[in-house]
Design an enzyme around this catalytic site. Structure first.
Site, mmCIF file in Angstrom:
data_model
loop_
_atom_site.group_PDB
_atom_site.id
_atom_site.type_symbol
_atom_site.label_atom_id
_atom_site.label_comp_id
_atom_site.label_asym_id
_atom_site.label_seq_id
_atom_site.Cartn_x
_atom_site.Cartn_y
_atom_site.Cartn_z
ATOM 1 N NE ARG A 279 -4.576 -1.791 -4.185
ATOM 2 C CZ ARG A 279 -4.168 -2.109 -2.960
ATOM 3 N NH1 ARG A 279 -3.817 -1.159 -2.099
ATOM 4 N NH2 ARG A 279 -4.098 -3.354 -2.585
ATOM 5 C CG ASP B 159 -1.999 -0.968 1.280
ATOM 6 O OD1 ASP B 159 -2.257 -1.598 0.243
ATOM 7 O OD2 ASP B 159 -2.624 -1.121 2.344
HETATM 8 P P1 FAD Z 1 -14.224 9.355 -4.689
HETATM 9 O O1 FAD Z 1 -14.424 10.470 -5.666
HETATM 10 O O2 FAD Z 1 -13.630 9.681 -3.369
HETATM 11 O O3 FAD Z 1 -15.575 8.585 -4.445
HETATM 12 C C1 FAD Z 1 -16.476 8.248 -5.499
HETATM 13 C C2 FAD Z 1 -17.759 7.725 -4.864
HETATM 14 O O4 FAD Z 1 -17.482 6.493 -4.187
HETATM 15 C C3 FAD Z 1 -18.318 8.628 -3.756
HETATM 16 O O5 FAD Z 1 -19.140 9.632 -4.297
HETATM 17 C C4 FAD Z 1 -19.074 7.639 -2.914
HETATM 18 O O6 FAD Z 1 -20.317 7.328 -3.509
HETATM 19 C C5 FAD Z 1 -18.203 6.406 -2.978
HETATM 20 N N1 FAD Z 1 -17.237 6.373 -1.844
HETATM 21 C C6 FAD Z 1 -15.928 6.689 -1.872
HETATM 22 N N2 FAD Z 1 -15.363 6.516 -0.645
HETATM 23 C C7 FAD Z 1 -16.353 6.108 0.164
HETATM 24 C C8 FAD Z 1 -16.416 5.775 1.551
HETATM 25 N N3 FAD Z 1 -15.349 5.830 2.344
HETATM 26 N N4 FAD Z 1 -17.622 5.389 2.049
HETATM 27 C C9 FAD Z 1 -18.720 5.320 1.266
HETATM 28 N N5 FAD Z 1 -18.714 5.622 -0.048
HETATM 29 C C10 FAD Z 1 -17.556 6.014 -0.593
HETATM 30 N N6 FAD Z 1 -5.290 5.174 -0.867
HETATM 31 C C11 FAD Z 1 -3.986 5.386 -0.587
HETATM 32 O O7 FAD Z 1 -3.566 6.525 -0.372
HETATM 33 N N7 FAD Z 1 -3.111 4.314 -0.540
HETATM 34 C C12 FAD Z 1 -3.496 3.042 -0.802
HETATM 35 O O8 FAD Z 1 -2.670 2.125 -0.759
HETATM 36 C C13 FAD Z 1 -4.864 2.808 -1.097
HETATM 37 N N8 FAD Z 1 -5.324 1.552 -1.358
HETATM 38 C C14 FAD Z 1 -6.624 1.391 -1.752
HETATM 39 C C15 FAD Z 1 -7.079 0.128 -2.129
HETATM 40 C C16 FAD Z 1 -8.361 -0.023 -2.647
HETATM 41 C C17 FAD Z 1 -8.811 -1.378 -3.077
HETATM 42 C C18 FAD Z 1 -9.222 1.111 -2.777
HETATM 43 C C19 FAD Z 1 -10.591 0.985 -3.379
HETATM 44 C C20 FAD Z 1 -8.800 2.343 -2.362
HETATM 45 C C21 FAD Z 1 -7.519 2.507 -1.834
HETATM 46 N N9 FAD Z 1 -7.071 3.751 -1.408
HETATM 47 C C22 FAD Z 1 -5.747 3.931 -1.116
HETATM 48 C C23 FAD Z 1 -8.043 4.853 -1.173
HETATM 49 C C24 FAD Z 1 -8.142 5.820 -2.337
HETATM 50 O O9 FAD Z 1 -6.973 6.574 -2.448
HETATM 51 C C25 FAD Z 1 -9.338 6.774 -2.155
HETATM 52 O O10 FAD Z 1 -9.179 7.506 -0.973
HETATM 53 C C26 FAD Z 1 -10.679 6.078 -2.094
HETATM 54 O O11 FAD Z 1 -10.751 4.999 -2.967
HETATM 55 C C27 FAD Z 1 -11.815 7.066 -2.454
HETATM 56 O O12 FAD Z 1 -11.636 7.508 -3.761
HETATM 57 P P2 FAD Z 1 -12.542 7.008 -5.000
HETATM 58 O O13 FAD Z 1 -11.637 6.721 -6.147
HETATM 59 O O14 FAD Z 1 -13.429 5.907 -4.577
HETATM 60 O O15 FAD Z 1 -13.354 8.289 -5.470
#
Ligand code: FAD
Length: 305
Positions: free
Chosen positions: A182, A132
């Protein structure tokens, strides 16, 4: 208001005293919506259910910012237990973990020693391991560790965050390693000196790096719940003859579970990130920061009790 709440939860996510207190008192305040339990047995039951629905998994024994060697070694032991459980129970699961839980803040020797133990066990059990990405202060060190390990192992990948200005250059530098990456937006609080402050710019950069990595022919995990990003990836892949076997979608346990199943049914590999363990506090705060509406859900749950 949303920005203030986001900053507030990201600030709370790094509070050491609250992290320690949370470990003692068990999964609270609705954290169980995002965390699969405190033990490996609980996580295994959740993974079996997800696999039965056609979803692949990456399991994560929660832990971060470890500052002593004994604890870092213990964290590595727990990840090895998880790998063995994947092998024993024949789960469709990879492993994810954070370098600060393996001793990144202690010494390079500690983190590399722990990672080699984990990657050896993973290799034996045919498990892929993703490192991560944490906050900006650890990004360069994490990439250096990844490059070292990638030269020794073929079952290791890492994460690239679209919100950082440095990301495009990192993708170019990593290309020689043919990495399985990722790609995410980024979950930490970063200053505008190092990260795009506007969501619009993050989204544009996200699309750009997805295209770069797919075009380079490297395996790409698009980890997002954002429908625009998912649609963009599908269209770009179709228009450029990129097969479904070269990429996958990833989402977090407890977020948009029906959509996860739908994407799986559409023939895409859909992988769910399944965290478990007692160190749930920082992970949970970041999930609240991503969507302050989650706080209302938690308050409702607390009032019902
Ligand atoms: P956004 O624009 O934030 O969200 C789009 C839509 O998704 C929102 O409108 C909402 O409907 C839904 N959504 C998003 N988050 C949530 C929530 N918490 N609860 C409910 N609904 C939500 N980040 C890192 O910095 N380092 C990592 O190693 C890392 N690993 C990850 C691994 C996976 C499998 C995933 C899915 C995410 C990871 N992340 C990591 C987190 C990532 O950086 C984002 O903070 C997170 O995925 C929210 O961004 P989004 O792309 O979903 O878009």
């Amino acid at each position: 208001m949303e920005k203030i709440m986001k900053d507030f939860f990201l600030f709370l996510s790094k509070n050491r005293s609250l992290t320690r207190a949370a470990k003692k008192y068990g999964l609270k305040f609705g954290a169980a919506r995002f965390v699969a339990g405190e033990t490996i047995d609980q996580a295994v039951s959740v993974i079996k259910e997800l696999n039965a629905k056609g979803l692949a998994v990456t399991i994560d024994y929660l832990g971060e910012f470890v500052d002593n060697e004994a604890e870092a070694n213990e964290m590595a032991d727990q990840s090895i237990e998880a790998i063995k459980a994947i092998g024993r129970e024949k789960l469709d699961s990879q492993l994810s973990l954070k370098m600060t839980s393996m001793g990144l803040d202690i010494s390079e020797q500690t983190v590399l020693g722990n990672m080699r133990r984990i990657l050896d066990a993973a290799k034996e059990n045919n498990v892929f391991v993703t490192i991560d990405m944490e906050d900006y202060a650890r990004c360069e060190k994490t990439l250096q560790i990844f490059k070292k390990l990638r030269s020794e192992y073929d079952n290791v990948g890492t994460v690239i965050q679209a919100y950082l200005y440095r990301t495009e250059q990192d993708m170019i530098d990593l290309s020689d390693y043919e990495p399985n990456l990722r790609l995410v937006k980024g979950a930490y609080k970063e200053s505008p000196e190092v990260a795009f402050p506007d969501k619009k710019d993050v989204d544009e950069n996200f699309k750009k790096i997805i295209e770069m990595h797919l075009r380079n022919g490297h395996y790409t995990a698009v980890a997002s719940h954002d429908e625009n990003i998912i649609a963009h990836t599908k269209t770009f892949a179709e228009q450029n003859g990129i097969p479904k076997s070269q990429f996958e979608f990833q989402m977090l346990y407890g977020i948009m579970p029906e959509r996860q199943i739908e994407l799986g049914k559409e023939g895409y590999t859909m992988r769910v990130y399944v965290p478990y363990g007692t160190d749930w506090y920082g992970y949970f705060m970041r999930r609240l920061a991503e969507r302050p509406a989650n706080v209302a859900f938690i308050l409702k749950g607390m009032l019902k009790k």
